[in-house]
Write a protein that holds these residues in place. Structure first.
Motif, PDB file in Angstrom:
ATOM      1  N   PRO A 126      -3.361   1.917   6.566  1.00 24.94           N
ATOM      2  CA  PRO A 126      -3.935   2.719   5.477  1.00 24.94           C
ATOM      3  C   PRO A 126      -3.062   3.944   5.195  1.00 24.94           C
ATOM      4  O   PRO A 126      -2.097   4.214   5.900  1.00 24.94           O
ATOM      5  CB  PRO A 126      -5.306   3.119   6.041  1.00 24.94           C
ATOM      6  N   ASP A 127      -3.430   4.682   4.158  1.00 24.90           N
ATOM      7  CA  ASP A 127      -2.744   5.947   3.890  1.00 24.90           C
ATOM      8  C   ASP A 127      -2.889   6.863   5.103  1.00 24.90           C
ATOM      9  O   ASP A 127      -3.981   6.970   5.694  1.00 24.90           O
ATOM     10  CB  ASP A 127      -3.352   6.636   2.669  1.00 24.90           C
ATOM     11  N   GLU A 128      -1.814   7.524   5.473  1.00 27.76           N
ATOM     12  CA  GLU A 128      -1.830   8.445   6.602  1.00 27.76           C
ATOM     13  C   GLU A 128      -1.027   9.689   6.241  1.00 27.76           C
ATOM     14  O   GLU A 128      -0.362   9.733   5.198  1.00 27.76           O
ATOM     15  CB  GLU A 128      -1.264   7.764   7.854  1.00 27.76           C
ATOM     16  N   TYR A 129      -1.096  10.706   7.086  1.00 25.68           N
ATOM     17  CA  TYR A 129      -0.419  11.981   6.816  1.00 25.68           C
ATOM     18  C   TYR A 129       0.491  12.330   7.989  1.00 25.68           C
ATOM     19  O   TYR A 129       0.167  12.061   9.149  1.00 25.68           O
ATOM     20  CB  TYR A 129      -1.439  13.094   6.589  1.00 25.68           C
ATOM     21  N   ASN A 130       1.633  12.944   7.649  1.00 29.14           N
ATOM     22  CA  ASN A 130       2.528  13.392   8.721  1.00 29.14           C
ATOM     23  C   ASN A 130       2.121  14.766   9.228  1.00 29.14           C
ATOM     24  O   ASN A 130       1.093  15.322   8.783  1.00 29.14           O
ATOM     25  CB  ASN A 130       3.980  13.366   8.249  1.00 29.14           C
ATOM     26  N   GLU A 131       2.921  15.313  10.135  1.00 22.21           N
ATOM     27  CA  GLU A 131       2.582  16.597  10.754  1.00 22.21           C
ATOM     28  C   GLU A 131       2.476  17.737   9.740  1.00 22.21           C
ATOM     29  O   GLU A 131       1.777  18.731   9.961  1.00 22.21           O
ATOM     30  CB  GLU A 131       3.628  16.971  11.819  1.00 22.21           C
ATOM     31  N   ASP A 132       3.177  17.600   8.627  1.00 21.71           N
ATOM     32  CA  ASP A 132       3.160  18.649   7.604  1.00 21.71           C
ATOM     33  C   ASP A 132       2.056  18.449   6.579  1.00 21.71           C
ATOM     34  O   ASP A 132       1.976  19.195   5.593  1.00 21.71           O
ATOM     35  CB  ASP A 132       4.519  18.694   6.894  1.00 21.71           C
ATOM     36  N   GLY A 133       1.238  17.456   6.792  1.00 26.71           N
ATOM     37  CA  GLY A 133       0.145  17.206   5.858  1.00 26.71           C
ATOM     38  C   GLY A 133       0.555  16.413   4.638  1.00 26.71           C
ATOM     39  O   GLY A 133      -0.223  16.294   3.685  1.00 26.71           O
ATOM     40  N   ASN A 134       1.762  15.870   4.643  1.00 35.36           N
ATOM     41  CA  ASN A 134       2.226  15.074   3.498  1.00 35.36           C
ATOM     42  C   ASN A 134       1.713  13.635   3.604  1.00 35.36           C
ATOM     43  O   ASN A 134       1.694  13.043   4.694  1.00 35.36           O
ATOM     44  CB  ASN A 134       3.754  15.068   3.441  1.00 35.36           C
ATOM     45  N   LEU A 135       1.318  13.097   2.466  1.00 38.54           N
ATOM     46  CA  LEU A 135       0.776  11.743   2.424  1.00 38.54           C
ATOM     47  C   LEU A 135       1.865  10.714   2.696  1.00 38.54           C
ATOM     48  O   LEU A 135       2.939  10.759   2.090  1.00 38.54           O
ATOM     49  CB  LEU A 135       0.142  11.476   1.060  1.00 38.54           C
ATOM     50  N   ILE A 147      -1.541  -4.814  -6.461  1.00 41.04           N
ATOM     51  CA  ILE A 147      -2.218  -3.718  -5.765  1.00 41.04           C
ATOM     52  C   ILE A 147      -3.522  -4.195  -5.137  1.00 41.04           C
ATOM     53  O   ILE A 147      -3.849  -3.845  -3.995  1.00 41.04           O
ATOM     54  CB  ILE A 147      -2.473  -2.550  -6.742  1.00 41.04           C
ATOM     55  N   ALA A 148      -4.271  -5.035  -5.880  1.00 38.86           N
ATOM     56  CA  ALA A 148      -5.544  -5.544  -5.357  1.00 38.86           C
ATOM     57  C   ALA A 148      -5.309  -6.353  -4.081  1.00 38.86           C
ATOM     58  O   ALA A 148      -6.072  -6.254  -3.111  1.00 38.86           O
ATOM     59  CB  ALA A 148      -6.243  -6.389  -6.408  1.00 38.86           C
ATOM     60  N   SER A 149      -4.252  -7.164  -4.068  1.00 44.61           N
ATOM     61  CA  SER A 149      -3.945  -7.958  -2.886  1.00 44.61           C
ATOM     62  C   SER A 149      -3.548  -7.065  -1.714  1.00 44.61           C
ATOM     63  O   SER A 149      -3.985  -7.286  -0.572  1.00 44.61           O
ATOM     64  CB  SER A 149      -2.829  -8.952  -3.206  1.00 44.61           C
ATOM     65  N   LEU A 150      -2.731  -6.062  -1.977  1.00 45.89           N
ATOM     66  CA  LEU A 150      -2.300  -5.151  -0.915  1.00 45.89           C
ATOM     67  C   LEU A 150      -3.478  -4.353  -0.363  1.00 45.89           C
ATOM     68  O   LEU A 150      -3.560  -4.105   0.844  1.00 45.89           O
ATOM     69  CB  LEU A 150      -1.209  -4.219  -1.443  1.00 45.89           C
ATOM     70  N   LYS A 151      -4.402  -3.955  -1.226  1.00 45.70           N
ATOM     71  CA  LYS A 151      -5.599  -3.258  -0.753  1.00 45.70           C
ATOM     72  C   LYS A 151      -6.441  -4.168   0.143  1.00 45.70           C
ATOM     73  O   LYS A 151      -7.032  -3.716   1.133  1.00 45.70           O
ATOM     74  CB  LYS A 151      -6.424  -2.768  -1.937  1.00 45.70           C
ATOM     75  N   SER A 152      -6.492  -5.455  -0.224  1.00 46.19           N
ATOM     76  CA  SER A 152      -7.207  -6.406   0.618  1.00 46.19           C
ATOM     77  C   SER A 152      -6.525  -6.507   1.979  1.00 46.19           C
ATOM     78  O   SER A 152      -7.181  -6.629   3.016  1.00 46.19           O
ATOM     79  CB  SER A 152      -7.259  -7.767  -0.063  1.00 46.19           C
ATOM     80  N   GLY A 153      -5.191  -6.455   1.981  1.00 49.40           N
ATOM     81  CA  GLY A 153      -4.447  -6.476   3.236  1.00 49.40           C
ATOM     82  C   GLY A 153      -4.759  -5.271   4.106  1.00 49.40           C
ATOM     83  O   GLY A 153      -4.811  -5.372   5.335  1.00 49.40           O
ATOM     84  N   VAL A 154      -4.978  -4.114   3.459  1.00 49.92           N
ATOM     85  CA  VAL A 154      -5.386  -2.910   4.205  1.00 49.92           C
ATOM     86  C   VAL A 154      -6.775  -3.121   4.799  1.00 49.92           C
ATOM     87  O   VAL A 154      -7.032  -2.811   5.968  1.00 49.92           O
ATOM     88  CB  VAL A 154      -5.379  -1.668   3.289  1.00 49.92           C
TER      89      VAL A 154
END
Length: 523
Positions: A464-473, A450-457
């Motif tokens: 990064p985390d994003e939301y669709n049209e319905d507000g779902n993560l 997870i730490a490595s993937l966060k560094s990749g972000v």
């Protein structure tokens, strides 16, 4: 005297030193020939350079009429804005056969200097030996029979005493009697005062498997040609000899040696023939590096007149960029720096951390743009060859793909992420006395993933985390590791943890935007 504290409590502290990662994804390596004029001290087989002055100090000429390919490539690299902090250079070395030939030339040169033309009362001719072309020019002032005291056969005897063999027209020659049996002697016997020179080649070698070094001999009467210079070496008037002492190793051999050294990620060629690119691409494909080359062919160079890049479209770690200003530009008219546009492009883009960059829309200092038609651009794009053109008064790069069609920046980021995750997990084991085969131990491994993937972000390679049209993560990434109780006894006994997986969304990059709109009197 001690402070006696160890009578109450004894403390020992172990330093858990983590791995220091030496892998680089930010520097380029230039491979090319040694300096044309050998410096007093040869440059290292693999060296790091922090300025163009350091490259010049190592022996390469970086500008001017007699500039070395590697020197110009280094100058192009350091001309970029911002310039690289460090570049690496691995010069192609002489082959073992070339080194042997060089020793032969050195030994023969010593014999020539000692005996040729050094006897008293040299008569019947003048002798001029040109060391650079390895040719002896003998000008006769009378008949061949009157030539005396040249020291030619004394020179041959000394060469043979030193352990070398001599052949003329494939016939062994050790003395004057042997020479009289050769076709070269027949040439001399038939020599005419107003005729052409008698020219023949003497081959000298050490062992039977050593390369033979050719030496040219030209014999002619004085005044045989209308306009002649008495001291003109024959090697400059037409006799061209092979130079086995200058043979260099194939570029892929240099690349293999450079692979033993850390610090570089992208290999760039300079002064290497394009016929060697495929071998380099094939080698690089099996290693976690990349190869950038300048494409000077492509248009109509295939067997049937089709467009053909210097490297096939099966490689995910090789990419080319077009270097000519126009597709019909003659080789001699190509701007010097444009031959090393691969170096300019790599130096420009490696400035950014992996994940932060895209390889298109980049300006390159000192490089002239190509003037290409829409058809030519489409053809380059179809062949996954990048190019550098003018757009709205700005010269920028386009393409950004490897030969197999994937994006260069994605390959680089993938390599970086893989290495980063490996180092993090490895350090987990190195800095802890034990990672138990329990849910807690497995979670520690997952935390490093997870730490490595966060560094990749953070570096921009993973969305990064994003939301669709319905507000779902829509999460940036997900990870999965097995539960300890779900693993068999044999799996735990092997002490190998498998089935650790992740999925991450690629951030990618926007290279093109299409906007459509409508103008109306009312909305």
């Amino acid at each position: 005297m001690g402070n006696n504290l160890d009578r109450i409590v004894n403390v020992s502290i172990e330093i858990a030193s983590p791995i220091v990662d030496s892998t680089s994804f930010d520097n380029l390596l230039i491979i090319g020939p040694l300096p044309m004029v050998a410096p007093a001290k040869a440059p290292p087989k693999f060296g790091a350079y922090r300025s163009v002055d350091e490259v010049a100090d190592a022996g390469w000429v970086t500008s001017g009429k007699n500039a070395d390919p590697v020197g110009v490539a280094a100058r192009v690299a350091f001309s970029q804005s911002p310039p690289p902090s460090t570049i690496y250079i691995a010069p192609q070395q002489l082959t073992p056969a070339a080194v042997t030939a060089g020793k032969t030339i050195e030994a023969v040169g010593a014999s020539i200097g000692e005996y040729l033309g050094k006897k008293e009362n040299l008569t019947g001719c003048t002798l001029v030996y040109d060391e650079d072309s390895r040719t002896l020019n003998m000008r006769l002032t009378g008949s061949v029979a009157k030539v005396k005291n040249t020291g030619v056969f004394e020179t041959m005897s000394d060469i043979i005493r030193s352990g070398y063999s001599i052949t003329i027209n494939d016939s062994p020659v050790a003395n004057a009697d042997d020479f009289r049996l050769t076709a070269a002697f027949e040439q001399l016997a038939a020599l005419k005062k107003k005729g052409d020179a008698a020219e023949f080649v003497v081959m000298i070698r050490g062992g039977k498997d050593d390369p033979a070094v050719p030496y040219g001999i030209s014999v002619q009467y004085v005044g045989a040609t209308a306009a002649e210079e008495d001291a003109e070496p024959v090697g400059r008037s037409g006799m061209i000899l092979a130079n086995p002492q200058n043979e260099i190793e194939e570029a892929v051999v240099t690349a293999q040696r450079a692979m033993d050294n850390s610090g570089w990620y992208i290999l760039c060629t300079a002064g290497v023939d394009s016929s060697e690119y495929e071998d380099i691409a094939e080698y690089i494909e099996a290693n976690k590096k990349m190869f950038a080359y300048t494409e000077l062919g492509f248009f109509g160079v295939g067997k049937e007149g089709e467009n053909k890049p210097a490297v096939g479209n099966v490689y995910y770690r090789t990419f080319g960029i077009y270097g000519r200003e126009t597709t019909d530009q003659a080789d001699e008219d190509i701007p010097e720096a444009n031959r090393y546009i691969n170096v300019a492009w790599a130096a420009r883009c490696l400035y950014y951390h992996a994940g932060k960059e895209t390889w298109v829309h980049k300006s390159l200092s000192g490089i002239y743009p190509s003037a290409l038609s829409s058809t030519e651009i489409s053809q380059l794009e179809a062949g996954h060859i990048s190019f550098f053109i003018t757009t709205a008064s700005k010269n920028i790069t386009y393409g950004g793909q490897v030969m197999a069609g994937e994006w260069i920046d994605l390959i680089r980021f993938r390599d970086w992420l893989e290495n980063d995750m490996q180092v993090r997990v490895a350090n987990l084991f190195i800095t802890n006395p034990k990672i138990p085969y329990t849910d807690n131990g497995i979670a520690l491994v997952q935390n490093q993933m997870i730490a490595s993937l966060k560094s990749g972000v953070y570096w921009g390679g993973i969305a990064p985390d994003e939301y669709n049209e319905d507000g779902n993560l829509i999460p940036s990434f997900t990870t999965h590791v097995p539960l300890s109780v779900s693993l068999t006894a044999s799996q735990k006994a092997s002490r190998k943890l498998t089935d650790c997986t992740f999925t991450a969304r690629i951030a990618g990059a926007i290279h093109f935007v299409e906007i459509k709109g409508t103008l109306a009197y009312e909305l």
